[in-house]
Design a protein around this motif. Structure first.
Motif, PDB file in Angstrom:
ATOM      1  N   THR A  57       1.135  -1.275  -0.052  1.00  0.00           N
ATOM      2  CA  THR A  57       0.044   0.175   0.113  1.00  0.00           C
ATOM      3  C   THR A  57       1.103   1.057   0.345  1.00  0.00           C
ATOM      4  OG1 THR A  57      -0.369   0.536   2.196  1.00  0.00           O
ATOM      5  CG2 THR A  57      -1.860  -1.152   1.550  1.00  0.00           C
ATOM      6  N   ASP A  58       2.436   1.015  -0.060  1.00  0.00           N
ATOM      7  CA  ASP A  58       3.291   1.969   0.354  1.00  0.00           C
ATOM      8  C   ASP A  58       3.797   2.644  -1.059  1.00  0.00           C
ATOM      9  OD1 ASP A  58       2.873   1.897   3.116  1.00  0.00           O
ATOM     10  OD2 ASP A  58       4.331   1.240   3.822  1.00  0.00           O
TER      11      ASP A  58
ATOM     12  N   ARG B  87      -7.186 -11.285   2.743  1.00  0.00           N
ATOM     13  CA  ARG B  87      -5.953 -11.492   3.580  1.00  0.00           C
ATOM     14  C   ARG B  87      -6.473 -12.732   3.510  1.00  0.00           C
ATOM     15  NH1 ARG B  87      -3.019  -8.641   4.041  1.00  0.00           N
ATOM     16  NH2 ARG B  87      -3.619  -6.341   4.091  1.00  0.00           N
ATOM     17  N   ALA B  88      -7.174 -13.975   3.046  1.00  0.00           N
ATOM     18  CA  ALA B  88      -7.762 -14.789   2.592  1.00  0.00           C
ATOM     19  C   ALA B  88      -6.125 -15.509   0.915  1.00  0.00           C
ATOM     20  CB  ALA B  88      -8.693 -15.447   2.714  1.00  0.00           C
ATOM     21  N   LYS B  89      -7.010 -14.596   0.535  1.00  0.00           N
ATOM     22  CA  LYS B  89      -6.281 -14.812  -0.877  1.00  0.00           C
ATOM     23  C   LYS B  89      -4.864 -14.605  -0.405  1.00  0.00           C
ATOM     24  CE  LYS B  89      -5.931 -14.675  -5.325  1.00  0.00           C
ATOM     25  NZ  LYS B  89      -6.805 -16.375  -5.914  1.00  0.00           N
TER      26      LYS B  89
ATOM     27  N   ASP C  23       0.250 -11.509   6.950  1.00  0.00           N
ATOM     28  CA  ASP C  23      -0.701 -10.566   7.723  1.00  0.00           C
ATOM     29  C   ASP C  23       0.272  -9.082   7.560  1.00  0.00           C
ATOM     30  OD1 ASP C  23      -2.563 -12.874   8.735  1.00  0.00           O
ATOM     31  OD2 ASP C  23      -0.377 -13.332   9.882  1.00  0.00           O
ATOM     32  N   ASP C  24       0.754  -8.426   7.219  1.00  0.00           N
ATOM     33  CA  ASP C  24       1.220  -7.108   7.317  1.00  0.00           C
ATOM     34  C   ASP C  24       0.469  -6.891   7.106  1.00  0.00           C
ATOM     35  OD1 ASP C  24       2.854  -4.838   6.832  1.00  0.00           O
ATOM     36  OD2 ASP C  24       4.273  -6.015   6.083  1.00  0.00           O
ATOM     37  N   PRO C  25       0.256  -5.775   6.992  1.00  0.00           N
ATOM     38  CA  PRO C  25      -1.097  -4.561   6.150  1.00  0.00           C
ATOM     39  C   PRO C  25      -1.432  -4.526   4.941  1.00  0.00           C
ATOM     40  CG  PRO C  25      -0.348  -3.424   8.746  1.00  0.00           C
ATOM     41  CD  PRO C  25       0.196  -5.275   8.730  1.00  0.00           C
ATOM     42  N   HIS C  26       0.380  -3.427   5.157  1.00  0.00           N
ATOM     43  CA  HIS C  26       1.000  -3.195   3.401  1.00  0.00           C
ATOM     44  C   HIS C  26       0.675  -4.401   2.408  1.00  0.00           C
ATOM     45  CE1 HIS C  26       1.436   0.683   5.674  1.00  0.00           C
ATOM     46  NE2 HIS C  26       2.022   0.062   6.583  1.00  0.00           N
ATOM     47  N   VAL C  27       0.628  -5.100   3.486  1.00  0.00           N
ATOM     48  CA  VAL C  27       1.229  -6.427   1.685  1.00  0.00           C
ATOM     49  C   VAL C  27      -0.986  -6.267   1.218  1.00  0.00           C
ATOM     50  CG1 VAL C  27       1.338  -8.853   1.335  1.00  0.00           C
ATOM     51  CG2 VAL C  27       3.107  -7.681   2.603  1.00  0.00           C
ATOM     52  N   VAL C  28      -0.666  -6.574   0.335  1.00  0.00           N
ATOM     53  CA  VAL C  28      -1.953  -5.922  -0.552  1.00  0.00           C
ATOM     54  C   VAL C  28      -1.814  -7.374  -2.110  1.00  0.00           C
ATOM     55  CG1 VAL C  28      -2.897  -3.943   0.214  1.00  0.00           C
ATOM     56  CG2 VAL C  28      -1.542  -4.113  -1.337  1.00  0.00           C
TER      57      VAL C  28
END
Length: 167
Positions: A56-57, A95-97, A115-120
């Motif tokens: 996300t960054d 998160r599941a995907k 689980d890193d909130p920036h990983v998408v």
């Protein structure tokens, strides 16, 4: 290319890019300029969509909000295969995907894990692809190019197969 089913077209796209690890992912930035960056295609799903991890960054994450039309280019020069995929990028925070696609190579880039909130994820909903797949080998191509330079002519290299895939 003759008329074929959607699944045939997806299979053709998959066969062209399956061995190409990296792609150049092109977006349009906020200044209206084309920006390309190397990305790793994680999956080509059954609909012909391409999947990538990002953060996300990143500028890529922001670019696709305003201008989701993108291009993803694959190249395997040793085998003379080139593929250009056009589509619409979608930002995916699932998160599941993210966990289901997770692998060791991704872990290297995102050490805090899935689980890193920036990983998408970014899914490119592919609309079309164009490819060039030359039958000429590397030695033949080099010989023909050298001959053309010496004689001032155009290389006589079989251009191979060129086609379009509508997805």
């Amino acid at each position: 290319m003759s008329a074929s089913t959607h699944s045939d077209q997806v299979a053709e796209l998959r066969s062209k890019i399956k061995s190409i690890r990296f792609a150049m992912f092109t977006t349009v930035n906020e200044q209206g300029r084309l920006v390309s960056r190397p990305m790793t295609n994680q999956e080509t799903d059954s609909d012909g969509n391409l999947w990538f991890y990002t953060s996300t960054d990143t500028e890529l994450w922001e670019d696709i909000v305003a201008r989701p039309e993108v291009n993803v280019s694959f190249a395997e020069p040793d085998n003379h295969v080139y593929v250009s995929v056009s589509g619409r990028a979608e930002r995916i925070v699932d998160r599941a995907k993210i966990k289901s696609m997770w692998n060791g190579a991704v872990q290297a880039w995102y050490p805090h894990g899935p689980d890193d909130p920036h990983v998408v994820l970014v899914r490119v909903v592919s609309s079309s692809a164009e490819y060039w797949d030359s039958n000429a080998g590397k030695v033949v191509s080099l010989f023909e190019m050298a001959k053309a330079v010496l004689t001032g002519t155009t290389p006589e290299v079989d251009p191979g197969e060129h086609g379009r895939i509508n997805l």
